[in-house]
Scaffold this motif. Structure first.
Motif, PDB file in Angstrom:
ATOM      1  N   TRP A  20       0.852  -1.214   0.207  1.00 17.35           N
ATOM      2  CA  TRP A  20       0.079  -0.430   0.011  1.00 17.35           C
ATOM      3  C   TRP A  20       0.931   1.305  -0.231  1.00 17.35           C
ATOM      4  CZ3 TRP A  20      -5.166   0.439  -1.425  1.00 17.35           C
ATOM      5  CH2 TRP A  20      -5.709  -0.381  -1.087  1.00 17.35           C
ATOM      6  N   ARG A  22       3.687   1.431  -1.223  1.00 16.43           N
ATOM      7  CA  ARG A  22       4.554   1.789  -2.596  1.00 16.43           C
ATOM      8  C   ARG A  22       2.729   2.604  -3.934  1.00 16.43           C
ATOM      9  NH1 ARG A  22       6.477  -3.635  -1.407  1.00 16.43           N
ATOM     10  NH2 ARG A  22       5.001  -4.567  -3.121  1.00 16.43           N
ATOM     11  N   THR A  23       1.984   1.773  -3.271  1.00 14.42           N
ATOM     12  CA  THR A  23       0.895   2.302  -4.262  1.00 14.42           C
ATOM     13  C   THR A  23       0.643   3.738  -4.461  1.00 14.42           C
ATOM     14  OG1 THR A  23      -0.055   0.281  -4.600  1.00 14.42           O
ATOM     15  CG2 THR A  23      -1.533   2.034  -4.733  1.00 14.42           C
ATOM     16  N   CYS A  90      -8.666   4.798  -8.204  1.00 17.39           N
ATOM     17  CA  CYS A  90      -7.503   4.297  -8.768  1.00 17.39           C
ATOM     18  C   CYS A  90      -8.274   4.220 -10.355  1.00 17.39           C
ATOM     19  CB  CYS A  90      -6.704   2.858  -8.656  1.00 17.39           C
ATOM     20  SG  CYS A  90      -5.774   2.460  -6.798  1.00 17.39           S
TER      21      CYS A  90
END
Length: 104
Positions: A20, A22-23, A90
Motif C-alpha cells: 500500500w 508503494r501504491t 484508482c
C-alpha cells in the motif's frame, strides 16, 4: 523433533503495508507530475491526486500498526467496501491522468 514454523505471523501485515505504501507513492508521483503541468485542470487534478495519496499512506500506516502483533488467521479489520472504493479511486485517477495527457 519439533516442526519448524513456516512463516512469521507478523510478515503478512508488513508486506501488505509495504504494498500500500508503494501504491500511495506511485499515486503521489503521478499527482506531482500533474501539478507540474500548466493547465488549471491539471493542477487541480494533481492536488486531488496528491491528497488521495496522503490519505492512502495514512490509512496503510494506521492499519499496519493496528494489526501488528496479532495472529493472521481470519480477516483483520475488515472494512466493508474498502476494496471497491480504492479500486474506483484508482480507476478515476487513471482516467483523469489519461484525460490530462491527451489534452495537453
Amino acid at each position: 523433533m519439533t516442526p519448524e514454523r513456516v512463516a512469521d505471523p507478523g510478515l503478512q501485515p508488513e508486506r501488505t503495508f509495504l504494498a500500500w505504501q508503494r501504491t500511495a507513492l506511485a499515486i503521489g508521483v503521478n499527482g506531482a507530475l500533474l501539478c507540474r503541468n500548466a493547465t488549471v485542470f491539471s493542477v487541480l487534478f494533481g492536488v486531488v491526486t496528491l491528497a488521495v495519496a496522503v490519505v492512502l499512506a495514512w490509512a496503510a500506516h494506521r492499519r499496519y500498526h493496528s494489526t501488528r502483533g496479532r495472529p493472521v488467521s481470519g480477516i483483520l479489520l475488515r472494512i466493508p467496501g474498502a476494496a471497491a472504493l480504492s479500486t474506483a479511486l484508482c480507476v478515476c485517477l487513471g482516467v483523469g491522468v489519461v484525460a490530462v495527457a491527451l489534452t495537453s
